[in-house]
Write a protein that holds these residues in place. Structure first.
Motif, short mmCIF file in Angstrom:
data_model
loop_
_atom_site.label_atom_id
_atom_site.label_comp_id
_atom_site.label_asym_id
_atom_site.label_seq_id
_atom_site.Cartn_x
_atom_site.Cartn_y
_atom_site.Cartn_z
N HIS A 153 0.82 -1.21 0.00
CA HIS A 153 0.00 0.00 0.00
C HIS A 153 0.86 1.26 0.00
O HIS A 153 0.56 2.23 -0.70
N MET A 154 1.93 1.25 0.78
CA MET A 154 2.76 2.44 0.90
C MET A 154 3.54 2.71 -0.39
O MET A 154 3.69 3.86 -0.81
N SER A 155 4.04 1.66 -1.02
CA SER A 155 4.79 1.86 -2.27
C SER A 155 3.88 2.40 -3.36
O SER A 155 4.29 3.23 -4.18
N THR A 156 2.63 1.95 -3.38
CA THR A 156 1.67 2.48 -4.35
C THR A 156 1.44 3.96 -4.14
O THR A 156 1.36 4.75 -5.09
N SER A 157 1.35 4.37 -2.87
CA SER A 157 1.17 5.79 -2.55
C SER A 157 2.38 6.60 -2.97
O SER A 157 2.24 7.71 -3.51
N LEU A 158 3.58 6.05 -2.74
CA LEU A 158 4.81 6.75 -3.10
C LEU A 158 4.89 6.99 -4.61
O LEU A 158 5.29 8.05 -5.07
N LEU A 159 4.51 5.97 -5.38
CA LEU A 159 4.62 6.07 -6.83
C LEU A 159 3.51 6.90 -7.46
O LEU A 159 3.70 7.51 -8.51
N SER A 160 2.36 6.95 -6.84
CA SER A 160 1.23 7.69 -7.40
C SER A 160 1.30 9.18 -7.12
O SER A 160 0.68 9.98 -7.82
N ASN A 162 3.30 12.25 -7.53
CA ASN A 162 4.45 12.72 -8.31
C ASN A 162 5.36 13.65 -7.52
O ASN A 162 6.59 13.57 -7.64
N ASN A 163 4.77 14.54 -6.73
CA ASN A 163 5.59 15.46 -5.94
C ASN A 163 6.44 14.71 -4.93
O ASN A 163 7.63 15.00 -4.75
N LEU A 164 5.83 13.73 -4.27
CA LEU A 164 6.55 12.94 -3.29
C LEU A 164 7.60 12.07 -3.96
O LEU A 164 8.74 11.94 -3.48
#
Length: 462
Positions: A153-160, A162-164
């Motif tokens: 879940h966290m990796s998906t958030s990181l990749l989605s 763009n600013n992060l």
């Protein structure tokens, strides 16, 4: 040059501010005092040192030079304004308390106008330069040298985001099973080992909780040999159900559901030191003469005691005796019923005290004793706590910090009589927001807003 500019922008502002602060004071001879030739040298050196030390201490607290890579320059200007205002106040304080000299207010006014103008001007120019070259700066300063292994879940958030992703510099994801990867797939683990040798990878973030132990050890060995930093992002099935915050206790990471700045011992010491100093000042210079005056008026009006002690809910829901000037006649409902508009129990002088919040001033004694803080959630009557703790969500959370004489809820309109359950919910929401966003300068802001509301007049103060 552009990358150097972006990277060292905080240092540029820091050096520039000290140059501006000292340039007008020394070269411009805009001294804050009228002097004689005998004592000038000593007063000048002391004032020069105090001016620079004050700015150093203030900026350590307000942090105007932190994280200038962010897009919102308004955050930086907000911190700078706080710093500048505090510099003016501290200058006034030590000139009056430390130096026995006559203040030259004309020079002082001119000095701060010039310093404030040039501090602001340099920032506008440099921020405009940064904005004009943002694309070029971004291309040169952002290095996508961080890679992920696996997906959760966290990796998906990181990749989605763009600013992060850009701020961390995430290139993409490697995995042993490519079918599991939904975006930014770079290859399998063998490809990772090849890329470690051929391309520039600085950090590896593990996002796969099910990776084979031997494979994990092999990746770590290769990464350490190539001086690559290792991070881990745990997969927790409730992490996306609400905000959570990382806290490290004895080198063990924990996810907290409630952000709580005041759990930091240093911040607790800062808040307590301010409480002691401020309350001592009020007790010594205000309550020392106000109590006898109020006592005489109360005695003449209704022949009652000057203080009204009421059991209220404090830190960790422990009860304490909240001290107030008596503003009502003695009655049997004092611990059960809050004041209402045109309440017949309120005396004439009591109405004046409640309107001006004078009745709350004895609570500085509670602050000095450590039972309250100057700023915090207002303490409720024990009877209110018993009722609303059963029907209001997160009501008891407000008791994880000390109650205050004033608070965020009070200055934001949630003061006085409670007409509906929603009124209490709004108050609790504001109290919890304060707990999560506490800072020393938020307390200062609340104190100033409280004074402003007293001067302006608050319709809910009755």
């Amino acid at each position: 040059m552009l990358v150097y500019f972006l990277k060292h922008l905080p240092k540029i502002f820091l050096i520039g501010d000290y140059i501006i602060i000292n340039l007008f004071f020394v070269v411009g001879k805009l001294y804050f005092f009228e002097f004689d030739t005998k004592n000038f040298a000593q007063d000048y050196r002391a004032h020069f040192l105090l001016l620079n030390i004050s700015w150093l201490v203030i900026t350590i607290i307000t942090k105007p030079y932190k994280s200038l890579k962010i897009k919102e320059s308004s955050i930086h200007f907000n911190a700078l304004t706080k710093s500048f205002v505090l510099l003016i106040f501290t200058s006034l304080i030590y000139l009056n308390l430390i130096f026995s000299v006559k203040i030259d207010y004309r020079n002082m006014f001119l000095y701060f106008v010039l310093v404030g103008f040039f501090m602001t001007l340099t920032r506008f120019l440099l921020f405009l330069y940064r904005k004009k070259n943002r694309v070029r700066l971004g291309r040169k300063s952002i290095s996508f040298n961080t890679v992920l292994i696996g997906e959760n879940h966290m990796s998906t958030s990181l990749l989605s985001n763009n600013n992060l992703r850009r701020s961390i510099g995430i290139r993409g994801t490697y995995a042993s099973d490519s079918t599991k990867i939904t975006s930014k797939y770079l290859g399998d683990i063998n490809q990772l080992f090849e890329d470690i040798e051929k391309t520039k990878i600085r950090s590896i973030i593990f996002c796969d909780d099910h990776i084979d132990v031997e494979l994990y050890k092999r990746i770590v060995d290769v990464a350490e040999h190539n001086m690559i930093r290792i991070y881990m992002v745990p997969s927790f099935k409730y992490s996306n159900l609400g905000p959570n915050y990382l806290d490290v206790i004895h080198e063990i990471p924990f996810l907290k559901l409630l952000k709580e700045p005041l759990s930091n011992p240093k911040k607790q010491v800062l808040k307590r030191a301010f409480d002691i100093g401020f309350s001592f000042f009020v007790i010594l210079f205000v309550l020392s003469w106000l109590i006898p005056v109020v006592a005489v008026i109360i005695r003449l009006e209704n022949n009652a005691s000057v203080f009204f002690l009421q059991k209220r809910s404090g830190l960790n829901n422990e009860t304490f005796s909240c001290i107030k000037f008596r503003s009502m006649t003695v009655n049997n409902n004092a611990d059960l019923k809050t004041a209402t508009k045109n309440d017949p129990r309120i005396t004439r002088f009591g109405a004046f005290m409640r309107k001006t919040s004078i009745d709350e001033l004895p609570q500085f004694i509670n602050v000095f004793l450590g039972e309250m803080s100057i700023v915090g959630p207002r303490p409720h009557m024990v009877s209110q706590t018993e009722i609303y703790s059963k029907i209001t969500k997160k009501y008891m959370t407000r008791h994880i910090v000390k109650p205050g004489i004033t608070g965020w809820a009070q200055v934001m309109g949630s003061r006085g009589e409670i007409f509906s359950h929603r009124d209490m919910e709004k108050r609790i929401e504001k109290d919890i927001w304060y707990i999560q966003n506490w800072s020393f300068f938020l307390d200062i802001k609340i104190i100033f807003l409280t004074l402003y509301n007293i001067i302006k007049g608050d319709e809910q103060a009755y």
